[in-house]
Scaffold this motif. Sequence first.
Motif, short mmCIF file in Angstrom:
data_model
loop_
_atom_site.label_atom_id
_atom_site.label_comp_id
_atom_site.label_asym_id
_atom_site.label_seq_id
_atom_site.Cartn_x
_atom_site.Cartn_y
_atom_site.Cartn_z
N THR A 88 0.99 -1.14 -0.14
CA THR A 88 0.12 -0.07 0.02
C THR A 88 0.87 1.10 0.15
N ARG A 89 0.78 1.97 -1.07
CA ARG A 89 1.38 3.28 -1.02
C ARG A 89 0.40 4.35 -0.75
N ASP A 90 1.02 5.61 -0.36
CA ASP A 90 0.31 6.82 0.07
C ASP A 90 0.72 7.76 -1.36
N MET A 91 -0.39 7.97 -2.10
CA MET A 91 -0.34 8.62 -3.29
C MET A 91 -1.11 9.83 -3.08
N ASP A 92 -0.50 10.92 -2.70
CA ASP A 92 -1.19 12.33 -2.38
C ASP A 92 -2.29 12.01 -1.52
N GLY A 93 -2.28 11.10 -0.27
CA GLY A 93 -3.19 11.01 0.86
C GLY A 93 -4.13 10.04 0.39
N GLU A 94 -4.25 9.43 -0.91
CA GLU A 94 -5.04 8.20 -1.30
C GLU A 94 -4.22 7.13 -1.31
N PRO A 95 -4.79 5.92 -0.80
CA PRO A 95 -4.02 4.78 -0.70
C PRO A 95 -4.04 3.92 -2.10
N ASP A 96 -2.87 3.58 -2.37
CA ASP A 96 -2.79 2.76 -3.91
C ASP A 96 -2.40 1.54 -3.27
N GLN A 97 -3.21 0.31 -3.50
CA GLN A 97 -2.98 -1.17 -3.33
C GLN A 97 -2.57 -1.89 -4.27
N VAL A 98 -1.48 -2.60 -4.41
CA VAL A 98 -1.18 -3.84 -5.34
C VAL A 98 -0.89 -4.88 -4.63
N ARG A 99 -1.81 -5.93 -4.92
CA ARG A 99 -1.80 -7.36 -4.35
C ARG A 99 -0.63 -8.16 -5.07
N LEU A 100 0.58 -8.88 -4.56
CA LEU A 100 1.12 -9.68 -5.29
C LEU A 100 1.26 -11.02 -4.76
N GLY A 101 1.26 -11.91 -5.70
CA GLY A 101 1.45 -13.41 -5.43
C GLY A 101 2.92 -13.97 -5.85
N PRO A 102 3.37 -15.21 -5.77
CA PRO A 102 4.69 -15.60 -6.17
C PRO A 102 5.05 -15.29 -7.56
N GLY A 103 6.22 -14.63 -7.52
CA GLY A 103 6.64 -14.30 -8.81
C GLY A 103 6.24 -12.90 -9.43
N GLU A 104 5.45 -12.23 -8.56
CA GLU A 104 4.80 -10.84 -9.09
C GLU A 104 5.48 -9.78 -8.25
N ALA A 105 5.92 -8.71 -8.99
CA ALA A 105 6.62 -7.48 -8.36
C ALA A 105 5.90 -5.96 -8.55
N THR A 106 6.19 -5.27 -7.95
CA THR A 106 6.06 -3.83 -8.04
C THR A 106 7.00 -3.06 -7.74
N VAL A 107 6.93 -1.65 -8.20
CA VAL A 107 7.79 -0.69 -7.76
C VAL A 107 7.48 0.51 -6.98
N ASN A 108 7.88 0.52 -5.77
CA ASN A 108 7.64 1.90 -4.87
C ASN A 108 8.45 2.98 -5.52
N PRO A 109 7.57 3.96 -6.16
CA PRO A 109 8.49 5.46 -6.50
C PRO A 109 9.01 5.80 -5.44
N ALA A 110 10.16 6.48 -5.74
CA ALA A 110 11.28 7.26 -4.75
C ALA A 110 10.26 8.32 -3.93
N GLY A 111 10.65 8.35 -2.57
CA GLY A 111 9.96 9.26 -1.92
C GLY A 111 8.37 9.07 -1.37
N VAL A 112 7.91 7.71 -1.88
CA VAL A 112 6.46 7.61 -1.40
C VAL A 112 6.44 6.71 -0.42
N TRP A 113 5.53 7.16 0.64
CA TRP A 113 5.38 6.24 1.82
C TRP A 113 4.91 4.94 1.54
N HIS A 114 5.03 3.75 1.96
CA HIS A 114 4.47 2.66 1.80
C HIS A 114 4.73 1.73 2.86
N VAL A 115 3.95 0.56 2.82
CA VAL A 115 3.81 -0.38 3.72
C VAL A 115 3.53 -1.89 3.03
N VAL A 116 4.18 -2.82 3.82
CA VAL A 116 3.99 -4.21 3.03
C VAL A 116 3.29 -5.10 3.95
N ASP A 117 2.14 -5.52 3.59
CA ASP A 117 1.46 -6.51 4.54
C ASP A 117 1.39 -7.93 3.99
#
Length: 156
Positions: A88-117
């Motif tokens: 979950t990334r904080d994109m200008d105060g709005e949560p942006d969620q990406v769900r990942l399974g085995p072998g899947e990836a995402t990129v957290n942009p520089a400077g963006v607050w994020h958390v991995v659950d």
Amino acid sequence: MRLGNHERKAMDLRTTPVHLGLGSTARPVEGFTWDPEVLRAYSAAVAADGAEGRMVMVFDGDGPGDHEERHPAGDELVVCLSGSVTVTRDMDGEPDQVRLGPGEATVNPAGVWHVVDMNGPASVLAVTAGLGTDHRPRTGTRPADRVGTPSPQETP
């Protein structure tokens, strides 16, 4: 903490991250812990790599992340190795969620607050631009004492 050279044995990325540095170097970070003194020593040891340096590490877990982080020096690659995770990334105060399974990836942009659950037992590989990394409690409030990887101005 010290940077090793050309290991000839298997390394466990869960306990010994690898620093990718300038000149296409890859050096194990021996004796690494999340202790602030070790983080400062690591930052000082790799300061010459600047924003181009990257830490590669594997994290295992089960459940929600307890803090958010951001990496001002560059993007972070997060790869789900097993299980399922939600980034979950904080994109200008709005949560942006990406769900990942085995072998899947995402990129957290520089400077963006994020958390991995971690949605149950899971394992994640992170390739992180660690210079200047900052952390805050999951509640969104800032800690009284800064926790993170010091920026170049803060390294001794």
